[in-house]
Design a protein around this motif. Sequence first.
Motif, PDB file in Angstrom:
ATOM      1  N   GLU A  79       6.301   8.009  38.160  1.00 13.90           N
ATOM      2  CA  GLU A  79       7.615   8.425  39.030  1.00 13.90           C
ATOM      3  C   GLU A  79       7.554   7.592  40.459  1.00 13.90           C
ATOM      4  OE1 GLU A  79      10.335  12.430  39.221  1.00 13.90           O
ATOM      5  OE2 GLU A  79       8.141  12.678  39.947  1.00 13.90           O
ATOM      6  N   PRO A  80       6.545   8.219  41.157  1.00 14.21           N
ATOM      7  CA  PRO A  80       6.608   7.631  42.605  1.00 14.21           C
ATOM      8  C   PRO A  80       6.316   6.193  42.686  1.00 14.21           C
ATOM      9  CG  PRO A  80       4.389   8.812  42.044  1.00 14.21           C
ATOM     10  CD  PRO A  80       5.435   8.974  40.973  1.00 14.21           C
ATOM     11  N   ILE A  81       5.779   5.655  41.669  1.00 15.18           N
ATOM     12  CA  ILE A  81       5.734   4.014  41.441  1.00 15.18           C
ATOM     13  C   ILE A  81       6.975   3.611  41.351  1.00 15.18           C
ATOM     14  CG2 ILE A  81       4.665   2.144  40.151  1.00 15.18           C
ATOM     15  CD1 ILE A  81       2.214   3.678  39.599  1.00 15.18           C
ATOM     16  N   GLU A  82       7.954   3.908  40.469  1.00 18.78           N
ATOM     17  CA  GLU A  82       9.227   3.535  40.118  1.00 18.78           C
ATOM     18  C   GLU A  82      10.206   3.762  41.509  1.00 18.78           C
ATOM     19  OE1 GLU A  82       9.558   3.606  35.260  1.00 18.78           O
ATOM     20  OE2 GLU A  82      10.183   5.454  36.646  1.00 18.78           O
ATOM     21  N   ILE A  83       9.962   4.815  41.894  1.00 20.16           N
ATOM     22  CA  ILE A  83      10.913   5.368  43.347  1.00 20.16           C
ATOM     23  C   ILE A  83      10.886   4.290  44.166  1.00 20.16           C
ATOM     24  CG2 ILE A  83      11.402   6.974  45.101  1.00 20.16           C
ATOM     25  CD1 ILE A  83      10.606   9.127  42.938  1.00 20.16           C
ATOM     26  N   HIS A  84       9.583   3.920  44.697  1.00 17.13           N
ATOM     27  CA  HIS A  84       9.283   3.071  45.599  1.00 17.13           C
ATOM     28  C   HIS A  84       9.078   1.590  44.993  1.00 17.13           C
ATOM     29  CE1 HIS A  84       8.744   6.099  48.511  1.00 17.13           C
ATOM     30  NE2 HIS A  84       8.102   6.931  47.624  1.00 17.13           N
TER      31      HIS A  84
ATOM     32  N   GLN B  76       1.437   0.313  34.331  1.00 13.12           N
ATOM     33  CA  GLN B  76       0.612   0.910  33.284  1.00 13.12           C
ATOM     34  C   GLN B  76      -0.842   0.534  33.895  1.00 13.12           C
ATOM     35  OE1 GLN B  76       1.597   3.256  31.177  1.00 13.12           O
ATOM     36  NE2 GLN B  76       3.463   2.613  31.896  1.00 13.12           N
ATOM     37  N   GLN B  77      -1.133  -0.547  34.575  1.00 11.98           N
ATOM     38  CA  GLN B  77      -2.330  -0.815  35.101  1.00 11.98           C
ATOM     39  C   GLN B  77      -2.593  -0.048  36.283  1.00 11.98           C
ATOM     40  OE1 GLN B  77      -2.538  -5.213  35.602  1.00 11.98           O
ATOM     41  NE2 GLN B  77      -2.317  -5.687  33.335  1.00 11.98           N
ATOM     42  N   MET B  78      -1.672   0.184  37.112  1.00  7.11           N
ATOM     43  CA  MET B  78      -1.907   0.734  38.402  1.00  7.11           C
ATOM     44  C   MET B  78      -2.220   2.211  37.847  1.00  7.11           C
ATOM     45  SD  MET B  78       1.533  -0.695  40.710  1.00  7.11           S
ATOM     46  CE  MET B  78       1.030   0.408  41.966  1.00  7.11           C
ATOM     47  N   ILE B  79      -1.559   2.878  36.849  1.00  4.76           N
ATOM     48  CA  ILE B  79      -1.823   4.349  36.554  1.00  4.76           C
ATOM     49  C   ILE B  79      -3.272   4.394  36.019  1.00  4.76           C
ATOM     50  CG2 ILE B  79      -1.185   5.870  34.991  1.00  4.76           C
ATOM     51  CD1 ILE B  79       1.673   5.099  35.137  1.00  4.76           C
ATOM     52  N   ALA B  80      -3.611   3.246  35.297  1.00  2.00           N
ATOM     53  CA  ALA B  80      -4.968   3.337  34.775  1.00  2.00           C
ATOM     54  C   ALA B  80      -6.196   3.068  36.020  1.00  2.00           C
ATOM     55  CB  ALA B  80      -5.388   2.275  33.868  1.00  2.00           C
ATOM     56  N   GLU B  81      -5.945   2.218  36.917  1.00  4.76           N
ATOM     57  CA  GLU B  81      -6.715   2.329  37.914  1.00  4.76           C
ATOM     58  C   GLU B  81      -6.727   3.544  38.944  1.00  4.76           C
ATOM     59  OE1 GLU B  81      -9.422   0.945  40.483  1.00  4.76           O
ATOM     60  OE2 GLU B  81      -8.923  -0.005  38.538  1.00  4.76           O
ATOM     61  N   LEU B  82      -5.661   4.251  39.058  1.00  3.00           N
ATOM     62  CA  LEU B  82      -5.585   5.424  39.791  1.00  3.00           C
ATOM     63  C   LEU B  82      -6.270   6.393  39.291  1.00  3.00           C
ATOM     64  CD1 LEU B  82      -1.535   5.556  40.864  1.00  3.00           C
ATOM     65  CD2 LEU B  82      -3.644   5.517  42.397  1.00  3.00           C
ATOM     66  N   LEU B  83      -6.390   6.664  37.804  1.00  2.40           N
ATOM     67  CA  LEU B  83      -7.320   7.546  37.241  1.00  2.40           C
ATOM     68  C   LEU B  83      -8.639   7.282  37.133  1.00  2.40           C
ATOM     69  CD1 LEU B  83      -5.071   8.243  33.978  1.00  2.40           C
ATOM     70  CD2 LEU B  83      -5.149   9.589  35.745  1.00  2.40           C
ATOM     71  N   ARG B  84      -8.892   6.101  37.053  1.00  8.26           N
ATOM     72  CA  ARG B  84     -10.392   5.754  37.429  1.00  8.26           C
ATOM     73  C   ARG B  84     -10.913   5.906  38.720  1.00  8.26           C
ATOM     74  NH1 ARG B  84      -8.507   0.702  34.902  1.00  8.26           N
ATOM     75  NH2 ARG B  84      -8.976   0.373  32.738  1.00  8.26           N
ATOM     76  N   LYS B  85     -10.241   5.566  39.860  1.00 10.47           N
ATOM     77  CA  LYS B  85     -10.269   5.875  41.278  1.00 10.47           C
ATOM     78  C   LYS B  85     -10.637   7.498  41.261  1.00 10.47           C
ATOM     79  CE  LYS B  85      -8.077   3.332  43.845  1.00 10.47           C
ATOM     80  NZ  LYS B  85      -9.014   2.190  44.127  1.00 10.47           N
ATOM     81  N   VAL B  86      -9.851   8.317  40.827  1.00 10.93           N
ATOM     82  CA  VAL B  86     -10.168   9.827  41.048  1.00 10.93           C
ATOM     83  C   VAL B  86     -11.044  10.204  39.923  1.00 10.93           C
ATOM     84  CG1 VAL B  86      -8.010  10.050  42.125  1.00 10.93           C
ATOM     85  CG2 VAL B  86      -8.111  10.415  39.512  1.00 10.93           C
ATOM     86  N   GLY B  87     -11.918   9.541  39.115  1.00  9.74           N
ATOM     87  CA  GLY B  87     -12.916  10.003  38.110  1.00  9.74           C
ATOM     88  C   GLY B  87     -12.506  10.357  36.798  1.00  9.74           C
ATOM     89  N   LEU B  88     -10.988  10.186  36.336  1.00 10.65           N
ATOM     90  CA  LEU B  88     -10.713  10.474  34.936  1.00 10.65           C
ATOM     91  C   LEU B  88     -10.469   9.069  34.343  1.00 10.65           C
ATOM     92  CD1 LEU B  88      -7.830  12.690  36.068  1.00 10.65           C
ATOM     93  CD2 LEU B  88      -9.954  13.349  35.270  1.00 10.65           C
TER      94      LEU B  88
END
Length: 358
Positions: free
Chosen positions: A148-153, A163-175
């Motif tokens: 949602e925020p990725i599309e809004i901005h 999808q790559q951004m979402i996957a990287e975000l999850l890795r960054k926070v340990g998920l």
Amino acid sequence: MSESLLPPPGRPSQAPPRLSDAPPGPDGKPRSRTLVATDRLTKYYRVRSGWLSRNAEPLRAVDNVSLRVRRGETMGLVGESGCGKSTLGRLLLRLIEPSYGRVVYDGRDITPLSAGELRPLRRKMQIIFQDPYSSLNPRMTVREALLEPIEIHKLAETKSDAQQMIAELLRKVGLRPEMMDRYPHEFSGGQRQRIGIARALAVKPEFIVCDEPVSALDVSIQAQIVNLLSDLQEELGVAYLFISHDLRIVEHMSHRVAVMYLGHIVEQGPVEALYDGAMHPYTRALMGAVPSPDPQKKRLRILLEGDTPSPLAPPSGCSFHPRCPRMIPGKCDKTTPELAELVPGSGHKVACYAPHTG
């Protein structure tokens, strides 16, 4: 005003990263180290005294606060429940409107901006909420919540990039990325807070208000989230306003700390100066209640008398004077002390007519 900052060596576990000079702006010119600043920021609410009352009294949630947060630093904000900490955090983000005063972001006064003018700045300023259970939409998967925020901005050119951004975000926070199609109820409280952190990071912000981000979590999980926030700050250079009532966590996280009482900042300074040499009687009382990990370094326990006054009827003069053991009659109860440095250039400020200096 001095730009010096004392890093906190020797703090328990991992100390906050040492600050460096601000990177140059897009035009190559040097930027100020101050990222967010307030000038006499004030928020009053109109509250009716009873169901049948027609008169509304002003509740002073935040009263004449001047504060600044530097790039890449953590400014801790502590105080008793109801003192105005969360209100101040939301005022900085323009989630609520101030009654008076200014909020300056990166040298620009954002107080008079309309919602449309403010929208490009929204991605630079984010918030992590206290309750990871209610801050996520139970009907949205993690993928949808982060998309949602990725599309809004408009931060991704294609769906594959998103999808790559979402996957990287999850890795960054340990998920794990394969968790992105699960719903919030399928995660533990600590995992949900990691998702909340990922959502805040999705738009690549410069400043995040962390509003009691670990208070709703088990003690065993709190350290993991605090260390995650410290690691992300070191990696990304993001600045935090870290709001908490837990002084031990604030000591671990912060470069500087501000102490709030009844809507006012009564003391602020580098973390070591504040924890080792608090000058305001209220700060001393707070610090005295914190167990020291060093048995050779005991803090004097100060018991405050009376209850915190109602913000609907704050006392005259210094707001702390009815409970202060150092109150000077005829002065503390008549005029409000200014927040100022006793030692010029130290960065340690106190609003008190009778501060502790020894």
